[in-house]
Design a protein around this motif. Structure first.
Motif, PDB file in Angstrom:
ATOM      1  N   SER A   1      -6.625  64.858  12.250  1.00 34.90           N
ATOM      2  CA  SER A   1      -5.156  64.414  12.415  1.00 34.90           C
ATOM      3  C   SER A   1      -5.046  63.697  14.019  1.00 34.90           C
ATOM      4  CB  SER A   1      -4.217  65.948  12.748  1.00 34.90           C
ATOM      5  OG  SER A   1      -2.941  65.376  12.845  1.00 34.90           O
ATOM      6  N   GLU A   2      -5.826  64.360  14.720  1.00 31.81           N
ATOM      7  CA  GLU A   2      -5.792  63.212  15.933  1.00 31.81           C
ATOM      8  C   GLU A   2      -6.578  61.925  16.093  1.00 31.81           C
ATOM      9  OE1 GLU A   2      -8.031  65.681  18.605  1.00 31.81           O
ATOM     10  OE2 GLU A   2      -6.480  67.445  18.832  1.00 31.81           O
ATOM     11  N   ALA A   3      -7.429  61.835  15.141  1.00 32.23           N
ATOM     12  CA  ALA A   3      -7.987  60.353  14.954  1.00 32.23           C
ATOM     13  C   ALA A   3      -7.012  59.629  14.034  1.00 32.23           C
ATOM     14  CB  ALA A   3      -9.243  60.566  14.085  1.00 32.23           C
ATOM     15  N   ALA A   4      -6.330  59.921  13.126  1.00 36.72           N
ATOM     16  CA  ALA A   4      -5.529  59.479  12.291  1.00 36.72           C
ATOM     17  C   ALA A   4      -4.280  58.855  13.288  1.00 36.72           C
ATOM     18  CB  ALA A   4      -4.953  60.266  11.161  1.00 36.72           C
ATOM     19  N   SER A   5      -3.797  59.936  14.046  1.00 40.14           N
ATOM     20  CA  SER A   5      -2.559  59.592  15.085  1.00 40.14           C
ATOM     21  C   SER A   5      -2.830  58.347  15.929  1.00 40.14           C
ATOM     22  CB  SER A   5      -2.230  60.913  15.670  1.00 40.14           C
ATOM     23  OG  SER A   5      -1.709  61.869  15.019  1.00 40.14           O
ATOM     24  N   SER A   6      -4.406  58.691  16.642  1.00 42.50           N
ATOM     25  CA  SER A   6      -4.595  57.506  17.382  1.00 42.50           C
ATOM     26  C   SER A   6      -4.809  56.152  16.734  1.00 42.50           C
ATOM     27  CB  SER A   6      -5.996  57.776  17.876  1.00 42.50           C
ATOM     28  OG  SER A   6      -6.582  56.769  18.626  1.00 42.50           O
ATOM     29  N   TYR A   7      -5.108  56.279  15.591  1.00 42.39           N
ATOM     30  CA  TYR A   7      -5.344  54.797  14.536  1.00 42.39           C
ATOM     31  C   TYR A   7      -3.859  54.326  14.567  1.00 42.39           C
ATOM     32  CZ  TYR A   7      -5.974  51.326  11.027  1.00 42.39           C
ATOM     33  OH  TYR A   7      -5.802  50.267  10.307  1.00 42.39           O
ATOM     34  N   PHE A   8      -2.904  55.101  13.923  1.00 44.21           N
ATOM     35  CA  PHE A   8      -1.612  54.744  13.567  1.00 44.21           C
ATOM     36  C   PHE A   8      -0.955  54.286  15.141  1.00 44.21           C
ATOM     37  CE2 PHE A   8       1.921  54.583  11.101  1.00 44.21           C
ATOM     38  CZ  PHE A   8       3.234  55.034  11.467  1.00 44.21           C
ATOM     39  N   ARG A   9      -1.007  54.934  16.138  1.00 46.78           N
ATOM     40  CA  ARG A   9      -0.459  54.481  17.426  1.00 46.78           C
ATOM     41  C   ARG A   9      -0.885  52.974  17.708  1.00 46.78           C
ATOM     42  NH1 ARG A   9      -1.550  59.712  19.247  1.00 46.78           N
ATOM     43  NH2 ARG A   9      -3.640  59.160  20.402  1.00 46.78           N
ATOM     44  N   GLU A  10      -2.163  52.883  17.495  1.00 41.06           N
ATOM     45  CA  GLU A  10      -2.765  51.508  17.676  1.00 41.06           C
ATOM     46  C   GLU A  10      -2.326  50.293  16.848  1.00 41.06           C
ATOM     47  OE1 GLU A  10      -6.896  51.845  17.490  1.00 41.06           O
ATOM     48  OE2 GLU A  10      -7.089  53.254  19.225  1.00 41.06           O
ATOM     49  N   ASN A  11      -1.698  50.666  15.680  1.00 39.84           N
ATOM     50  CA  ASN A  11      -1.370  49.734  14.725  1.00 39.84           C
ATOM     51  C   ASN A  11       0.256  49.932  14.360  1.00 39.84           C
ATOM     52  OD1 ASN A  11      -3.845  48.521  13.662  1.00 39.84           O
ATOM     53  ND2 ASN A  11      -4.328  50.413  14.052  1.00 39.84           N
ATOM     54  N   ALA A  12       0.676  50.872  14.969  1.00 37.17           N
ATOM     55  CA  ALA A  12       2.027  51.374  14.348  1.00 37.17           C
ATOM     56  C   ALA A  12       3.254  49.857  14.527  1.00 37.17           C
ATOM     57  CB  ALA A  12       2.749  52.418  15.245  1.00 37.17           C
ATOM     58  N   GLY A  13       2.752  49.262  15.604  1.00 38.61           N
ATOM     59  CA  GLY A  13       3.834  47.910  15.952  1.00 38.61           C
ATOM     60  C   GLY A  13       3.968  47.237  14.804  1.00 38.61           C
ATOM     61  N   ARG A  14       3.071  46.987  13.922  1.00 34.19           N
ATOM     62  CA  ARG A  14       3.117  46.237  12.575  1.00 34.19           C
ATOM     63  C   ARG A  14       3.898  46.555  11.742  1.00 34.19           C
ATOM     64  NH1 ARG A  14      -1.146  42.330  12.162  1.00 34.19           N
ATOM     65  NH2 ARG A  14      -1.108  42.654   9.841  1.00 34.19           N
ATOM     66  N   TRP A  15       4.103  48.005  11.474  1.00 37.97           N
ATOM     67  CA  TRP A  15       5.007  48.528  10.625  1.00 37.97           C
ATOM     68  C   TRP A  15       6.393  48.473  11.027  1.00 37.97           C
ATOM     69  CZ3 TRP A  15       0.108  50.227  10.770  1.00 37.97           C
ATOM     70  CH2 TRP A  15      -0.705  50.472   9.585  1.00 37.97           C
ATOM     71  N   HIS A  16       6.671  49.042  12.356  1.00 36.48           N
ATOM     72  CA  HIS A  16       7.992  49.038  12.855  1.00 36.48           C
ATOM     73  C   HIS A  16       8.584  47.507  12.985  1.00 36.48           C
ATOM     74  CE1 HIS A  16       7.538  53.219  13.692  1.00 36.48           C
ATOM     75  NE2 HIS A  16       6.519  52.909  14.625  1.00 36.48           N
ATOM     76  N   GLU A  17       7.853  46.648  13.218  1.00 30.82           N
ATOM     77  CA  GLU A  17       8.356  44.995  13.378  1.00 30.82           C
ATOM     78  C   GLU A  17       8.861  44.854  11.899  1.00 30.82           C
ATOM     79  OE1 GLU A  17       6.392  40.766  14.145  1.00 30.82           O
ATOM     80  OE2 GLU A  17       5.372  42.383  15.011  1.00 30.82           O
ATOM     81  N   ILE A  18       8.119  45.096  11.004  1.00 28.36           N
ATOM     82  CA  ILE A  18       8.657  44.923   9.698  1.00 28.36           C
ATOM     83  C   ILE A  18       9.824  45.403   9.288  1.00 28.36           C
ATOM     84  CG2 ILE A  18       8.007  44.637   7.185  1.00 28.36           C
ATOM     85  CD1 ILE A  18       5.167  44.176   7.873  1.00 28.36           C
TER      86      ILE A  18
END
Length: 325
Positions: free
Chosen positions: A109-126
């Motif tokens: 879960s921690e690894a997944a959350s870290s990945y999502f935090r690093e890439n979340a901007g792409r989803w939120h931007e769209i």
């Protein structure tokens, strides 16, 4: 009787019974099971092979990894659940195994959350360019039949959000995606939601690893605009639907935001109703009553379609998949 005795013999060993109990709590790799049990990988692999041969466990590959979980179908699946339920809940060995399992899940879960935090901007931007996701999800729920959805497929599951929304109403739900990083996020989300009957698999949306007529409902949510051949994706989804099965396609109406192509890898800038309807018809689907949810500047469209009985997808739709309708 001989088959039953052979199956019971396969489970009648301490390590193998521990493996059954662990795999009843989620999908685990050999290395994770080795870490929990404190045994060598060759030994754990031998035990896993015996359990798979006895159809007590299911094994599936995802890239270079192999995952194991309690069998879902087949003559030994019910017996596997009975055996796991028969293990005393206060057994100290099982308690320690489950404690180590929880540690592995937390690390996931921690690894997944870290990945999502690093890439979340792409989803939120769209997402900021169109209607709120909740509005889209509520429309999807309204377009599906009331009650039990049966067997559900989510094509291009991403973070598993559609499984979280629709999974509680399904008897069984499977999400497929090519991205191993996204699947890690999806697994963590499904575990957090307690949706044990929902699973994810690494798979190609052009060649789904399921027999024809395997599902009662399918969703393709914000996936087609990434596809080189959207018609073939629809054709493959139609192939795995049972007659009368329901498909919901969610994507953007035609737009002119070139930045989505250059910065977010979109292959198509939205779809017109006419082309989706045509592709559905070629795939043996009846598409009607399209829903449009206007946003600023993007409009989200939902194309509901039903698999027609006795209708096969045209060869042109399935040409790149090699699938048999």
């Amino acid at each position: 009787m001989d088959d039953l005795l052979a199956t019971l013999k396969a489970a009648a060993e301490t390590t193998r019974l521990r493996l059954l109990a662990l795999c009843a709590h989620g999908e685990l790799t050999v290395s994770e099971l080795t870490q929990i049990l404190g045994q060598s990988q060759p030994r754990v692999s031998r035990h896993l092979k015996l359990l798979c041969d006895a159809c007590l466990l299911d094994r599936f590959r995802e890239g270079t990894f192999a995952f194991y979980r309690l069998a879902e179908k087949g003559p030994s699946a019910e017996l596997a659940r009975v055996l796991v339920d028969a293990i005393p809940g206060d057994d100290p060995t099982l308690a320690l195994d489950l404690e180590r399992l929880e540690a592995i899940k937390r690390a996931r879960s921690e690894a997944a959350s870290s990945y999502f935090r690093e890439n979340a901007g792409r989803w939120h931007e769209i997402r900021s360019l169109h209607v709120p996701e909740r509005e889209v999800e509520e429309a999807l729920v309204r377009l599906l039949p009331d009650g039990d959805l049966g067997d559900l497929l989510d094509v291009g599951t991403g973070t598993g959000r559609m499984l979280e929304v629709l999974g509680p109403r399904a008897r069984r739900a499977v999400g497929v995606d090519q991205s191993r990083e996204m699947l890690a996020i999806a697994r963590a989300n499904l575990e957090a939601a307690g949706l044990r009957h929902c699973h994810v698999r690494q798979a190609d949306m052009y060649q789904l690893p399921f027999p024809s007529g395997s599902f009662d409902a399918a969703v393709i949510h914000q996936v087609l605009h990434f596809a080189e051949d959207p018609a073939d994706v629809l054709g493959e989804a139609a192939r795995v639907l049972r007659p009368g099965g329901r498909l919901l396609v969610v994507d953007f109406a035609p737009h002119g935001l070139e930045a989505l192509r250059s910065e977010h890898a979109h292959r198509r800038l939205g779809f017109a109703d006419g082309e989706i309807t045509l592709w559905c018809r070629q795939a043996g689907l009846d598409c009607r009553d399209v829903v449009h949810l206007p946003g600023d500047p993007l409009t989200v469209s939902i194309w509901p379609a039903t698999r027609l009985a006795g209708r096969a997808a045209s060869p042109s739709v399935l040409s790149s998949t090699g699938a048999t309708p």
